[in-house]
Motif scaffolding. Structure first.
Motif, PDB file in Angstrom:
ATOM      1  N   GLY A  31       9.574 -11.488   6.238  1.00 48.55           N
ATOM      2  CA  GLY A  31      10.701 -11.244   5.395  1.00 48.55           C
ATOM      3  C   GLY A  31      10.845 -12.369   4.158  1.00 48.55           C
ATOM      4  N   ALA A  32       9.374 -12.647   3.753  1.00 41.24           N
ATOM      5  CA  ALA A  32       9.333 -13.783   2.855  1.00 41.24           C
ATOM      6  C   ALA A  32       9.117 -13.167   1.326  1.00 41.24           C
ATOM      7  CB  ALA A  32       8.250 -14.746   3.382  1.00 41.24           C
ATOM      8  N   HIS A  33       8.810 -11.947   1.189  1.00 37.12           N
ATOM      9  CA  HIS A  33       8.395 -11.552  -0.163  1.00 37.12           C
ATOM     10  C   HIS A  33       9.818 -11.600  -0.951  1.00 37.12           C
ATOM     11  CE1 HIS A  33       7.152  -8.921  -3.435  1.00 37.12           C
ATOM     12  NE2 HIS A  33       5.843  -9.008  -3.014  1.00 37.12           N
ATOM     13  N   PRO A  34       9.737 -11.941  -2.082  1.00 38.57           N
ATOM     14  CA  PRO A  34      11.096 -12.046  -2.918  1.00 38.57           C
ATOM     15  C   PRO A  34      11.781 -10.610  -3.208  1.00 38.57           C
ATOM     16  CG  PRO A  34       8.979 -12.560  -4.419  1.00 38.57           C
ATOM     17  CD  PRO A  34       8.561 -12.615  -2.781  1.00 38.57           C
ATOM     18  N   THR A  35      10.715  -9.632  -3.340  1.00 37.38           N
ATOM     19  CA  THR A  35      11.361  -8.257  -3.737  1.00 37.38           C
ATOM     20  C   THR A  35      10.844  -7.137  -2.703  1.00 37.38           C
ATOM     21  OG1 THR A  35       9.291  -7.890  -5.114  1.00 37.38           O
ATOM     22  CG2 THR A  35      11.412  -9.175  -6.268  1.00 37.38           C
ATOM     23  N   ARG A  36      10.036  -7.307  -1.907  1.00 39.84           N
ATOM     24  CA  ARG A  36       9.280  -6.240  -1.282  1.00 39.84           C
ATOM     25  C   ARG A  36       9.332  -6.470   0.295  1.00 39.84           C
ATOM     26  NH1 ARG A  36       6.986  -2.113  -4.514  1.00 39.84           N
ATOM     27  NH2 ARG A  36       5.557  -0.907  -3.233  1.00 39.84           N
ATOM     28  N   VAL A  37      10.187  -5.931   0.900  1.00 31.80           N
ATOM     29  CA  VAL A  37      10.356  -6.163   2.472  1.00 31.80           C
ATOM     30  C   VAL A  37      10.426  -4.872   3.113  1.00 31.80           C
ATOM     31  CG1 VAL A  37      11.500  -7.329   4.294  1.00 31.80           C
ATOM     32  CG2 VAL A  37      11.348  -8.631   2.285  1.00 31.80           C
ATOM     33  N   GLY A  38       9.631  -4.647   4.167  1.00 29.10           N
ATOM     34  CA  GLY A  38       9.853  -3.416   5.041  1.00 29.10           C
ATOM     35  C   GLY A  38       8.846  -3.003   5.703  1.00 29.10           C
ATOM     36  N   ALA A  39       7.629  -3.845   5.791  1.00 29.65           N
ATOM     37  CA  ALA A  39       6.532  -3.555   6.759  1.00 29.65           C
ATOM     38  C   ALA A  39       6.839  -3.533   8.188  1.00 29.65           C
ATOM     39  CB  ALA A  39       5.188  -4.701   6.459  1.00 29.65           C
ATOM     40  N   ARG A  40       7.825  -3.906   8.606  1.00 32.23           N
ATOM     41  CA  ARG A  40       8.286  -3.899   9.974  1.00 32.23           C
ATOM     42  C   ARG A  40       8.678  -2.442  10.518  1.00 32.23           C
ATOM     43  NH1 ARG A  40      13.884  -7.344   8.609  1.00 32.23           N
ATOM     44  NH2 ARG A  40      12.374  -8.335   7.552  1.00 32.23           N
ATOM     45  N   LEU A  41       8.947  -1.752   9.414  1.00 32.45           N
ATOM     46  CA  LEU A  41       9.057  -0.197   9.698  1.00 32.45           C
ATOM     47  C   LEU A  41       8.074   0.406   9.818  1.00 32.45           C
ATOM     48  CD1 LEU A  41      12.283   0.370   7.493  1.00 32.45           C
ATOM     49  CD2 LEU A  41      12.110  -0.276   9.673  1.00 32.45           C
ATOM     50  N   GLY A  42       6.697   0.104   9.187  1.00 26.60           N
ATOM     51  CA  GLY A  42       5.501   0.723   9.189  1.00 26.60           C
ATOM     52  C   GLY A  42       5.025   1.485  10.394  1.00 26.60           C
ATOM     53  N   PRO A  43       4.920   1.019  11.612  1.00 28.88           N
ATOM     54  CA  PRO A  43       4.624   1.697  12.735  1.00 28.88           C
ATOM     55  C   PRO A  43       5.332   2.915  13.136  1.00 28.88           C
ATOM     56  CG  PRO A  43       4.535  -0.656  13.357  1.00 28.88           C
ATOM     57  CD  PRO A  43       5.232  -0.648  11.899  1.00 28.88           C
TER      58      PRO A  43
END
Length: 303
Positions: A35-47
């Motif tokens: 959750g550290a990226h300033p503009t691009r969060v969402g890899a938690r939804l990848g799986p």
């Protein structure tokens, strides 16, 4: 009477289990990002997205004529129970999940999640595989000269903890902008090999992967496939996209050229569904996982 409940979504519909048993291949979801990226969060939804897109795949491989799901007895362990943003808590949970995935001797294929998930996987792998090496396919080294644990530092921390042999490890596909200076120099100081995307294309995939095999020399390999290795034209839905990456065809060719390595674990990470167009990046990741399973089932990895 038909059972009224449906099993959780699994990769290509394989059985969902909590114990790998005698399976030779297992899927493990690691739905975590810092959750550290300033503009691009969402890899938690990848799986979830990769599993969803995997339903477009069919189980029989046209070239080999085999069904790798049956051949490996593939099962899906579901997702590690992590809380996105809780870096310290997630590391122990992911490490414990990897221990379970490895417990029966199967080849684990982890679905991420951002690049930080590499460190706890290496912690679990290092206990079982002395002289563990890394083949890291990524636009970035993730071994940045900065403090802390985030998606820019797992391979720096792995070096410090003595988890891997950097002399047999290599980052492939690096390119474009970085947030701090001296990234490549620092990685080489740690002992890593670094092959940029331009060099990979210039020297050729087969010749380059031959150098990789010589460097590793039979040691166990953690294969980490950050999806920003691919160009945003084919994989737009990643955490940190960088132009000038591999085409889908080139990416599959790189994977095929790794035949003969002693691959003991595979990680496909950084899919970010909120930034993915039509799920195309997740579908590419699912196809990459399937191709990896085919290689394992065909004996192209020295399991």
């Amino acid at each position: 009477m038909t059972h009224p409940f449906r099993a959780p979504l699994s990769f290509m519909g394989v059985p969902h289990v909590t114990d790998p048993g005698a399976a030779r291949g297992v899927i493990l979801g690691l739905p975590f990002d810092c959750g550290a990226h300033p503009t691009r969060v969402g890899a938690r939804l990848g799986p979830f997205s990769i599993r969803e897109q995997s339903l477009l795949l069919r189980p029989w491989d046209g070239d080999s004529g085999i069904n790798p799901l049956e051949q490996l007895g593939l099962v899906d362990l579901g997702d590690a129970s992590v809380t996105p943003g809780d870096v310290d808590g997630a590391m122990g949970i992911i490490e414990a999940a990897m221990d379970i995935a490895l417990s029966g001797g199967a080849l684990p294929i982890a679905l991420g999640g951002d690049g930080a998930i590499a460190l706890p996987q290496m912690r679990a792998l290092a206990r079982r595989y002395p002289e563990l090496c890394v083949v890291h396919l990524d636009a970035h080294t993730d071994a940045y000269p900065i403090d802390g644990l985030n998606n820019a530092t797992p391979f720096a921390r792995a070096f410090e903890e003595g988890l891997i042999d950097p002399r047999g490890s290599i980052h492939i596909g690096t390119r474009r902008s970085h947030m701090v200076p001296g990234v490549y120099d620092y990685g080489r100081q740690l002992g890593y090999g670094i092959i940029g995307m331009d060099q990979l294309i210039k020297d050729g995939i087969d010749a380059t992967m031959g150098q990789v095999r010589d460097r590793i020399d039979g040691r166990p390999v953690y294969l980490c496939f950050d999806m920003d290795f691919f160009d945003p034209a084919v994989a737009p839905g990643v955490c940190t996209p960088a132009w000038g990456g591999a085409s889908a065809r080139e990416g599959f060719a790189v994977l095929q050229a790794l035949a003969g390595l002693n691959v003991v674990s595979v990680d496909i990470n950084t899919i970010s569904p909120p930034h993915d167009v039509g799920g195309m990046s997740a579908f590419l990741a699912a196809t990459l996982a399937f191709e990896t399973l085919v290689m394992a089932a065909c004996g192209k990895f020295a399991l």
